[in-house]
Design a protein around this motif. Structure first.
Motif, short mmCIF file in Angstrom:
data_model
loop_
_atom_site.label_atom_id
_atom_site.label_comp_id
_atom_site.label_asym_id
_atom_site.label_seq_id
_atom_site.Cartn_x
_atom_site.Cartn_y
_atom_site.Cartn_z
N ARG A 103 15.64 -28.50 -27.55
CA ARG A 103 14.86 -28.34 -28.79
C ARG A 103 15.02 -26.96 -29.43
N ILE A 104 15.52 -26.00 -28.66
CA ILE A 104 15.61 -24.62 -29.16
C ILE A 104 17.07 -24.29 -29.44
N PRO A 105 17.42 -24.12 -30.72
CA PRO A 105 18.81 -23.81 -31.06
C PRO A 105 19.22 -22.45 -30.50
N VAL A 135 15.74 -17.00 -18.46
CA VAL A 135 16.06 -16.58 -17.11
C VAL A 135 14.97 -17.11 -16.20
N SER A 136 15.38 -17.81 -15.13
CA SER A 136 14.38 -18.40 -14.25
C SER A 136 14.94 -18.60 -12.86
N GLY A 137 14.04 -18.60 -11.89
CA GLY A 137 14.40 -18.94 -10.53
C GLY A 137 14.35 -20.44 -10.31
N TYR A 138 13.79 -21.17 -11.28
CA TYR A 138 13.76 -22.62 -11.21
C TYR A 138 15.11 -23.17 -11.67
N THR A 139 15.32 -24.45 -11.47
CA THR A 139 16.58 -25.06 -11.89
C THR A 139 16.58 -25.27 -13.40
N GLU A 140 17.76 -25.42 -13.95
CA GLU A 140 17.90 -25.65 -15.39
C GLU A 140 17.23 -26.95 -15.81
N ASP A 141 17.14 -27.90 -14.87
CA ASP A 141 16.49 -29.18 -15.18
C ASP A 141 15.06 -29.00 -15.65
N THR A 142 14.36 -27.99 -15.12
CA THR A 142 12.97 -27.79 -15.51
C THR A 142 12.84 -27.35 -16.96
N LEU A 143 13.92 -26.78 -17.52
CA LEU A 143 13.89 -26.32 -18.91
C LEU A 143 14.76 -27.17 -19.83
N SER A 144 15.35 -28.23 -19.32
CA SER A 144 16.33 -28.98 -20.12
C SER A 144 15.74 -29.53 -21.41
N ALA A 145 14.53 -30.01 -21.40
CA ALA A 145 13.91 -30.52 -22.63
C ALA A 145 13.73 -29.40 -23.64
#
Length: 64
Positions: free
Chosen positions: A38-40, A24-34
Motif C-alpha cells: 500500500r505504500i509506494p 527496518v525490522s527484526g520481524y519477517t517481511e511477511d508481517t509488513l507485506s500488506a
C-alpha cells in the motif's frame, strides 16, 4: 504511542508524497507485506543487516 510504523509512514506521506521509505525490522517481511503493497516506494530491510546492506538499500531508494 498508539500507532505502528506503517500507520505513521502513511500519515507522513500525506505531507510528503513520493518520499522513499525503508522499513527496518527484526520481524519477517511477511508481517509488513500488506503495508508494503500500500505504500509506494517502500522496501523492507530485515535485521540483522550490514552497513553495506543499509547503504546499498538507501542508495537504491534515492536513485532516480
Amino acid at each position: 504511542p498508539g500507532i505502528d510504523g506503517p500507520g505513521w509512514v502513511t500519515q507522513a506521506l500525506s505531507h510528503r508524497p513520493g518520499t522513499p521509505v525503508v522499513f527496518v525490522s527484526g520481524y519477517t517481511e511477511d508481517t509488513l507485506s500488506a503495508a508494503l503493497s500500500r505504500i509506494p516506494r517502500a522496501v523492507f530491510l530485515g535485521k540483522p543487516f550490514s552497513l553495506q546492506d543499509l547503504t546499498a538499500t538507501i542508495a537504491r531508494q534515492l536513485a532516480p
